[in-house]
Motif scaffolding. Sequence first.
Motif, PDB file in Angstrom:
ATOM      1  N   PRO A 146     -12.750  -9.911  -1.197  1.00  0.00           N
ATOM      2  CA  PRO A 146     -11.693  -9.972  -2.218  1.00  0.00           C
ATOM      3  C   PRO A 146     -11.716  -8.725  -3.106  1.00  0.00           C
ATOM      4  O   PRO A 146     -12.147  -8.759  -4.253  1.00  0.00           O
ATOM      5  N   SER A 148      -5.501  -2.427   4.771  1.00  0.00           N
ATOM      6  CA  SER A 148      -5.259  -3.183   3.545  1.00  0.00           C
ATOM      7  C   SER A 148      -6.288  -4.285   3.311  1.00  0.00           C
ATOM      8  O   SER A 148      -6.330  -4.872   2.232  1.00  0.00           O
ATOM      9  N   ARG A 149      -7.134  -4.569   4.339  1.00  0.00           N
ATOM     10  CA  ARG A 149      -8.166  -5.582   4.198  1.00  0.00           C
ATOM     11  C   ARG A 149      -9.422  -5.139   4.937  1.00  0.00           C
ATOM     12  O   ARG A 149      -9.344  -4.457   5.968  1.00  0.00           O
ATOM     13  N   LEU A 194     -13.814 -12.036   4.686  1.00  0.00           N
ATOM     14  CA  LEU A 194     -12.811 -11.184   4.051  1.00  0.00           C
ATOM     15  C   LEU A 194     -13.234 -10.888   2.618  1.00  0.00           C
ATOM     16  O   LEU A 194     -13.506 -11.799   1.833  1.00  0.00           O
ATOM     17  N   ARG A 237     -13.288  -6.763   6.272  1.00  0.00           N
ATOM     18  CA  ARG A 237     -14.229  -7.870   6.426  1.00  0.00           C
ATOM     19  C   ARG A 237     -15.650  -7.335   6.507  1.00  0.00           C
ATOM     20  O   ARG A 237     -15.889  -6.258   7.075  1.00  0.00           O
ATOM     21  N   ARG A 242       0.810  -1.223   0.000  1.00  0.00           N
ATOM     22  CA  ARG A 242       0.000   0.000   0.000  1.00  0.00           C
ATOM     23  C   ARG A 242       0.844   1.276   0.000  1.00  0.00           C
ATOM     24  O   ARG A 242       0.313   2.369   0.174  1.00  0.00           O
ATOM     25  N   GLU A 293      -8.819  -4.231   8.711  1.00  0.00           N
ATOM     26  CA  GLU A 293      -7.668  -4.927   9.264  1.00  0.00           C
ATOM     27  C   GLU A 293      -6.395  -4.541   8.527  1.00  0.00           C
ATOM     28  O   GLU A 293      -6.431  -3.970   7.442  1.00  0.00           O
ATOM     29  N   ARG A 339      -7.667  -2.936  -5.654  1.00  0.00           N
ATOM     30  CA  ARG A 339      -7.111  -1.744  -4.992  1.00  0.00           C
ATOM     31  C   ARG A 339      -8.084  -0.575  -5.043  1.00  0.00           C
ATOM     32  O   ARG A 339      -8.254   0.156  -4.061  1.00  0.00           O
ATOM     33  N   LEU A 383     -11.160  -1.247  -2.773  1.00  0.00           N
ATOM     34  CA  LEU A 383     -10.767  -1.041  -1.387  1.00  0.00           C
ATOM     35  C   LEU A 383     -10.708   0.441  -1.053  1.00  0.00           C
ATOM     36  O   LEU A 383     -11.190   0.885  -0.004  1.00  0.00           O
TER      37      LEU A 383
END
Length: 235
Positions: free
Chosen positions: A162, A152-153, A160, A155, A84, A148, A165, A168
């Motif tokens: 998928p 970078s992640r 989680l 839920r 990131r 999280e 970039r 997100l």
Amino acid sequence: MQSLSSPPVPAGQILLLEDDPAIAQTVCFVLEREGYRVRSCGWLHEARAALSAAPPDLAILDVGLPDGNGLDLCRELRQGPQARLPLLMLSARSEEGDKVLGLELGADDYLAKPFSNRELVARVRALLRRAQASAEPASPAVAGFSVEAEGSRVRFHGELLPLTRRELGLLLRLLQSPGRIHSRDSLLDAVWGLDADSGDRTVDTHIKTLRAKLRQVRPELDPIRTHRGMGYSLE
């Protein structure tokens, strides 16, 4: 010489990978004048060592180097623990194909030589603001979401997501202020920055794919609300 005035952003550590001493000196001078700390490297192996020793807040990577290619380092970073890290590609290659390749490999922005000092500073500031915004935790009022690994992640109800970039980036932006309506232009600026090849339809397309991934987890829920003629919000 007068400083390039702009809304303040916290000073950060910048890694510069540029083999031309004159350009490197100019970039260092311009950015340090604005309060940034710059570590300059002229070789690819030096940059790798610097990244490993002290991860910066942003990296500016030249494409053509004596011992390799900055695009290779871009690819490595996107596949490693510093995935990131904001990346600005700096190159004399202004052809569209080179720019597209850099962006597809994960670069956040691309600046072709020759460039103005003002544009360089503006792009660096924009990338650092976006990185800072993405790192901010989501509001606890947004039920079902948890962020999280330093942003970078994400839920959704324990699953989680998928996400690409860009997906997100959009979701993190919406999570920062639930209930607030974000215009397409503000989302475009926050997630895509100064990439002029993107437009309103790009935001709509990524919102659509983001919604689809949320519905795969909870088909009965649609937390992203469309405000016709205005933008999107997270409810």
